[in-house]
Scaffold this motif. Structure first.
Motif, PDB file in Angstrom:
ATOM      1  N   GLU A 138     -13.670   9.461   0.756  1.00 27.55           N
ATOM      2  CA  GLU A 138     -14.014  10.303   1.904  1.00 27.55           C
ATOM      3  C   GLU A 138     -13.235   9.876   3.141  1.00 27.55           C
ATOM      4  N   HIS A 139     -13.094   8.575   3.338  1.00 28.20           N
ATOM      5  CA  HIS A 139     -12.335   8.080   4.496  1.00 28.20           C
ATOM      6  C   HIS A 139     -10.877   8.516   4.414  1.00 28.20           C
ATOM      7  N   LEU A 140     -10.267   8.355   3.260  1.00 27.31           N
ATOM      8  CA  LEU A 140      -8.857   8.713   3.120  1.00 27.31           C
ATOM      9  C   LEU A 140      -8.638  10.215   3.287  1.00 27.31           C
ATOM     10  N   ARG A 141      -9.631  11.000   2.924  1.00 28.51           N
ATOM     11  CA  ARG A 141      -9.513  12.445   3.059  1.00 28.51           C
ATOM     12  C   ARG A 141      -9.620  12.871   4.527  1.00 28.51           C
ATOM     13  N   GLN A 142     -10.432  12.163   5.288  1.00 27.93           N
ATOM     14  CA  GLN A 142     -10.681  12.555   6.674  1.00 27.93           C
ATOM     15  C   GLN A 142      -9.695  11.951   7.665  1.00 27.93           C
ATOM     16  N   ARG A 143      -9.148  10.766   7.346  1.00 26.65           N
ATOM     17  CA  ARG A 143      -8.258  10.070   8.275  1.00 26.65           C
ATOM     18  C   ARG A 143      -6.803  10.378   7.957  1.00 26.65           C
ATOM     19  N   PHE A 144      -6.046  10.680   8.983  1.00 27.03           N
ATOM     20  CA  PHE A 144      -4.640  11.021   8.797  1.00 27.03           C
ATOM     21  C   PHE A 144      -3.713   9.910   9.267  1.00 27.03           C
ATOM     22  N   VAL A 145      -4.279   8.756   9.634  1.00 25.05           N
ATOM     23  CA  VAL A 145      -3.463   7.614  10.048  1.00 25.05           C
ATOM     24  C   VAL A 145      -2.795   7.028   8.802  1.00 25.05           C
ATOM     25  N   PRO A 146      -1.487   6.815   8.827  1.00 26.25           N
ATOM     26  CA  PRO A 146      -0.805   6.260   7.645  1.00 26.25           C
ATOM     27  C   PRO A 146      -1.355   4.877   7.280  1.00 26.25           C
ATOM     28  N   VAL A 147      -1.395   4.597   6.006  1.00 23.48           N
ATOM     29  CA  VAL A 147      -1.804   3.284   5.516  1.00 23.48           C
ATOM     30  C   VAL A 147      -0.565   2.598   4.960  1.00 23.48           C
ATOM     31  N   HIS A 148      -0.003   1.685   5.750  1.00 18.53           N
ATOM     32  CA  HIS A 148       1.162   0.925   5.294  1.00 18.53           C
ATOM     33  C   HIS A 148       0.736  -0.343   4.573  1.00 18.53           C
ATOM     34  N   ARG A 149      -0.392  -0.897   5.018  1.00 17.04           N
ATOM     35  CA  ARG A 149      -0.845  -2.173   4.460  1.00 17.04           C
ATOM     36  C   ARG A 149      -2.371  -2.175   4.427  1.00 17.04           C
ATOM     37  N   ALA A 150      -2.944  -2.479   3.262  1.00 19.13           N
ATOM     38  CA  ALA A 150      -4.394  -2.490   3.088  1.00 19.13           C
ATOM     39  C   ALA A 150      -4.795  -3.737   2.327  1.00 19.13           C
ATOM     40  N   VAL A 151      -6.064  -4.135   2.481  1.00 25.04           N
ATOM     41  CA  VAL A 151      -6.580  -5.286   1.751  1.00 25.04           C
ATOM     42  C   VAL A 151      -8.026  -5.010   1.332  1.00 25.04           C
ATOM     43  N   ASP A 152      -8.354  -5.418   0.114  1.00 26.22           N
ATOM     44  CA  ASP A 152      -9.700  -5.312  -0.435  1.00 26.22           C
ATOM     45  C   ASP A 152     -10.253  -6.729  -0.520  1.00 26.22           C
ATOM     46  N   ILE A 153     -11.204  -7.060   0.368  1.00 21.57           N
ATOM     47  CA  ILE A 153     -11.774  -8.410   0.445  1.00 21.57           C
ATOM     48  C   ILE A 153     -12.871  -8.550  -0.605  1.00 21.57           C
ATOM     49  N   GLY A 154     -12.802  -9.630  -1.400  1.00 25.56           N
ATOM     50  CA  GLY A 154     -13.773  -9.815  -2.472  1.00 25.56           C
ATOM     51  C   GLY A 154     -13.631  -8.712  -3.497  1.00 25.56           C
ATOM     52  N   CYS A 155     -12.413  -8.565  -4.015  1.00 27.73           N
ATOM     53  CA  CYS A 155     -12.048  -7.358  -4.773  1.00 27.73           C
ATOM     54  C   CYS A 155     -12.797  -7.192  -6.082  1.00 27.73           C
ATOM     55  N   GLY A 156     -13.308  -8.277  -6.688  1.00 25.84           N
ATOM     56  CA  GLY A 156     -14.030  -8.137  -7.948  1.00 25.84           C
ATOM     57  C   GLY A 156     -13.151  -7.576  -9.046  1.00 25.84           C
ATOM     58  N   THR A 157     -13.452  -6.369  -9.488  1.00 24.08           N
ATOM     59  CA  THR A 157     -12.629  -5.700 -10.511  1.00 24.08           C
ATOM     60  C   THR A 157     -11.343  -5.125  -9.944  1.00 24.08           C
ATOM     61  N   GLY A 158     -11.221  -5.096  -8.615  1.00 21.10           N
ATOM     62  CA  GLY A 158     -10.070  -4.458  -7.974  1.00 21.10           C
ATOM     63  C   GLY A 158     -10.240  -2.976  -7.775  1.00 21.10           C
ATOM     64  N   ALA A 159     -11.452  -2.460  -8.011  1.00 20.46           N
ATOM     65  CA  ALA A 159     -11.668  -1.013  -7.946  1.00 20.46           C
ATOM     66  C   ALA A 159     -11.257  -0.429  -6.596  1.00 20.46           C
ATOM     67  N   GLY A 160     -11.646  -1.081  -5.492  1.00 19.40           N
ATOM     68  CA  GLY A 160     -11.313  -0.552  -4.172  1.00 19.40           C
ATOM     69  C   GLY A 160      -9.827  -0.556  -3.920  1.00 19.40           C
ATOM     70  N   ALA A 161      -9.178  -1.683  -4.235  1.00 21.77           N
ATOM     71  CA  ALA A 161      -7.729  -1.782  -4.024  1.00 21.77           C
ATOM     72  C   ALA A 161      -6.979  -0.757  -4.854  1.00 21.77           C
ATOM     73  N   ILE A 162      -7.367  -0.602  -6.101  1.00 20.24           N
ATOM     74  CA  ILE A 162      -6.689   0.346  -6.992  1.00 20.24           C
ATOM     75  C   ILE A 162      -6.921   1.777  -6.531  1.00 20.24           C
TER      76      ILE A 162
END
Length: 326
Positions: A138-162
């Motif tokens: 939902e956030h990515l759909r609503q926000r139009f600011v480019p994402v050049h660099r992102a981090v998933d803290i406590g990624c676990g399975t990596g679901a958020g990062a992926i």
């Protein structure tokens, strides 16, 4: 500290490299077979497995979804040997069991720890993961600011990062965790998802990585766990400590117009939200704009019977969204 723009993760030792390949081969086999499994809460999992007739596994969903014991006739000899040598299947009291569970999240297939997740370094996946992915989408759909660099803290399975990496192919996405087992699972899951823009790093919150981020994600543990298992124990009086630490340490690492998405749980006491009350102290500056949403008012109700929760009315899932404006 790792500067991810200059360094790559260290190569795995030979034993772990073989386990990585075995798990990757298994994931590809499950994908080819059309395997799907939606992971429920631990209590639902326990109840379903306790039903008559559910004592044993007779198919791949039973083995790798419901974590039931099985016999040796499911795999061909070469695959059986590879899974044994990698420790993916073990003989426990005369019955075979998988040490890994596989869940589907949309089109993704993700490896995580088998049920029950009793070990201190268990890698957890469940309904929170599905809700967290929905918040990110939902956030990515609503926000139009480019994402050049992102981090998933406590990624676990990596679901958020992926999830971010598949939606923003141009972004460099870091998946960080203090749990080596989680990092190994994330590496397999990212490769299986063909997300070459995900880098996996050991880090205590953001201590192990440099620089600023356009998007910081976190779905930290938020329970008070007597065994202090890393995937579950949030610290503090009622599991809030890690979430507050992430908020405090993430804000200075946001790029201009960057966003923190913090998905967590709150033990509500006498009609009050102690996490929100504490979080407000970090959000007084006009450099930040923020919103707060109670996503689900009542989760993990069985926890209220445990020591330490005597004054808690309910556990709610919340999302704190903070954007840097100046």
């Amino acid at each position: 500290m790792v500067d991810s723009t200059l360094c790559s993760p260290a190569p795995l030792p030979a034993t772990l490299a073989r386990a990585h390949q075995a798990l990757l081969h298994l994931g590809r086999r499950l994908q080819a077979d059309g395997y799907r499994f939606i992971t429920p809460t631990p209590l639902t999992h326990q109840r379903v497995n306790a039903r008559p007739g559910n004592e044993d596994a007779y198919d791949l969903r039973g083995i790798f979804g419901w974590s039931r014991p099985f016999d040796s006739q499911v795999f061909d000899p070469a695959e059986w040997l590879e899974l044994q040598q990698a420790g993916i299947i073990l003989n426990v009291h005369g019955r075979w069991r998988s040490t890994v569970r596989w869940s589907t999240l949309g089109s993704l297939l993700l490896a995580h720890s088998a049920f029950p997740t009793d070990e201190a370094d268990s890698v957890f996946f469940g309904p929170d993961t599905y809700r967290f992915a929905g918040v990110i989408e939902e956030h990515l759909r609503q926000r139009f600011v480019p994402v050049h660099r992102a981090v998933d803290i406590g990624c676990g399975t990596g679901a958020g990062a992926i999830w971010v990496a598949r939606a923003r192919h141009e972004a460099e996405v870091l998946a960080v965790d203090i749990n080596p087992r989680a990092l190994r699972m994330t590496a397999v899951n990212a490769e299986l998802a063909e997300t070459s823009n995900v880098g996996v790093y050991h880090s205590d919150v953001l201590d192990g990585v440099n620089g600023r981020f356009d998007l910081i994600l976190a779905n930290p543990p938020y329970m008070k766990d007597a065994h202090e298992r890393a995937y579950r124990h949030g610290g503090g009086q009622l599991g809030e400590q890690l979430s507050l630490r992430i908020l405090q340490e993430a804000l200075p690492r946001l790029e201009l117009y960057g966003t923190l998405l913090l998905y967590t749980g709150v033990a509500m006491i006498a009609g009050h939200d102690p996490f929100l009350e504490a979080a407000r102290g970090f959000l007084t500056s006009d450099h930040y704009g923020w919103t707060y949403q109670e996503l689900d008012p009542d989760v993990f109700g069985e926890e209220l019977d445990k020591p330490g929760y005597e004054q808690v009315e309910r556990i709610a899932v919340v999302v704190l969204t903070v954007s840097r404006l100046k």
